[in-house]
Design an enzyme around this catalytic site. Structure first.
Site, mmCIF file in Angstrom:
data_model
loop_
_atom_site.group_PDB
_atom_site.id
_atom_site.type_symbol
_atom_site.label_atom_id
_atom_site.label_comp_id
_atom_site.label_asym_id
_atom_site.label_seq_id
_atom_site.Cartn_x
_atom_site.Cartn_y
_atom_site.Cartn_z
ATOM 1 N N ASP A 67 40.554 37.859 43.157
ATOM 2 C CA ASP A 67 40.060 38.898 42.250
ATOM 3 C C ASP A 67 38.553 38.821 42.056
ATOM 4 O O ASP A 67 37.928 37.773 42.246
ATOM 5 C CB ASP A 67 40.759 38.804 40.888
ATOM 6 C CG ASP A 67 40.651 37.438 40.249
ATOM 7 O OD1 ASP A 67 40.900 36.437 40.945
ATOM 8 O OD2 ASP A 67 40.312 37.353 39.053
ATOM 9 N N GLU A 121 41.941 35.047 38.412
ATOM 10 C CA GLU A 121 41.155 33.919 37.920
ATOM 11 C C GLU A 121 40.158 34.368 36.871
ATOM 12 O O GLU A 121 39.821 33.601 35.961
ATOM 13 C CB GLU A 121 40.405 33.269 39.094
ATOM 14 C CG GLU A 121 39.735 31.947 38.746
ATOM 15 C CD GLU A 121 38.306 32.062 38.236
ATOM 16 O OE1 GLU A 121 37.795 31.092 37.684
ATOM 17 O OE2 GLU A 121 37.703 33.153 38.385
HETATM 18 ZN ZN LIG Z 1 34.852 32.851 40.719
#
Ligand SMILES: [Zn+2]
Length: 353
Positions: A67, A121
């Protein structure tokens, strides 16, 4: 494909946080023929790719999040000179690019290598898919070492700082602001805490010759019902950042001690710190394989998840760290070659004879 072409390919598939599926599918399809044994293991929008097995040497896990954060860009993903511009170019598709390259080029013998590409994340600790992936995939938790390829300009960044957010809620009683004595002002109640916060000096945490700073800051504030009403609720977000010597329990205690019972405290997002492990032989070998420097990682990263499971973990990646989360984010293409060479040298060096 060259590293630059691989990175451009990764960057042309958008993967905003929560929208990683297309990129996960594409990477999975591309690496399907490279996975050993029973093949790629998929968990949600994350995949585990075993690249080599049975070497008798150390088991190395290389990890990267799929991401990217939402940032503004004045043009499409593109290469201009030595720069590649795109959302996530530095953070951290540059790292994913090296993982792809290791999958597609011959690996040094004597090491077992596993890749982990995972989702979410860049959001709250609890929603990050690496947590469930590690819980579901026991092979990962038996690894000898994990390298997270977050952008670090090819420097070896050891350990990571922990982070704790606390919602601190002062409660009062409303009244007309012409007659404040009839109420209890929740904003005014916070004055003593704000004073203690602003007087707080960072403390240092030194481990293996590296220094972290322990700090607590108010980062958000909200309260009040109207301009002429004495507020009955005032909320502060406190963010505590702490070094490897501070446990989560100690960090919680630090916040509670600061608040001194003057407000309700709700701990909302707690991410543990991780130790540097500078003298671990696999870590020392990476430092000696061409990493440009050895530094402490002050911010939190997923190395902490591996550390909590007893797997040594470090940060090392080719991306331009200062470009992470920036408008018109870019990264330097020559750093990809340097980062690949360091990882390849390291894998060769630690391989079983
Ligand atoms: Zn990162």
């Amino acid at each position: 494909m060259s590293l630059a072409e691989d990175l451009l390919w990764l960057c042309t598939i958008p993967s905003l946080i929560g929208e990683e599926r297309a990129l996960c599918d594409a990477v999975q399809a591309r690496l399907a023929g490279r996975a050993q044994g029973a093949g790629i293991r998929r968990y949600g929008d994350s995949i585990v790719v075993p690249l080599s097995r049975g070497s008798g040497g150390p088991h190395v896990v290389l990890g990267g999040h799929l991401d990217v954060v939402r940032t503004e860009h004045d043009g499409p993903p593109r290469i201009e000179g030595e720069r590649l511009y795109a959302p996530g170019a530095a953070d951290m598709k540059s790292g994913l690019c090296l993982m792809l390259a290791l999958a597609q080029r011959p690996l040094p013998p004597g090491v077992d290598v596993t890749l982990v590409f995972y989702a979410r994340e860049e959001g709250p600790y609890a929603e990050n898919e690496l947590g469930p992936v590690l819980a579901a995939d026991p092979e990962l938790t038996g690894a000898s070492i994990a390298v997270m390829l977050e952008p670090s300009d090819n420097k070896l960044q050891l350990g990571c700082g922990g982070s704790l957010h606390a919602n601190v809620r002062f409660r009062g009683r409303t009244a007309h602001s012409a007659r404040p004595w009839q109420g209890d002002n929740a904003i005014h109640q916070s004055a003593a805490l704000l004073q203690r916060l602003s007087a707080l000096q960072p403390t240092t945490d030194e481990r293996d010759g590296l220094t972290w700073k322990n700090v607590i800051s108010a980062t958000m504030a909200s309260g009040g019902r109207a301009r002429n009403i004495i507020p009955d609720v005032f909320e502060l977000n406190l963010n505590h950042r702490f070094g490897p010597s501070t446990s989560v329990q100690q960090a919680e205690q630090n916040v509670l001690s600061l608040v001194q019972g003057e407000a309700e405290v709700e701990l909302v997002d707690i991410s543990p710190s991780a130790p540097p492990l500078r003298h671990h032989p696999l870590v020392a070998a990476l430092a000696d394989s061409g990493a440009l420097a050895v530094e402490p990682k002050q911010a939190w990263t997923d190395v902490a998840r591996f550390a909590a499971l007893g797997v040594p973990a470090v940060n090392f990646g080719p991306g331009v760290q200062a470009q992470a989360h920036q408008r018109n984010e870019w990264t330097l293409l020559p750093q990809l070659e340097v980062g690949y060479a360091v990882l390849h040298t390291w894998l060769t060096r630690i391989g079983a004879p």
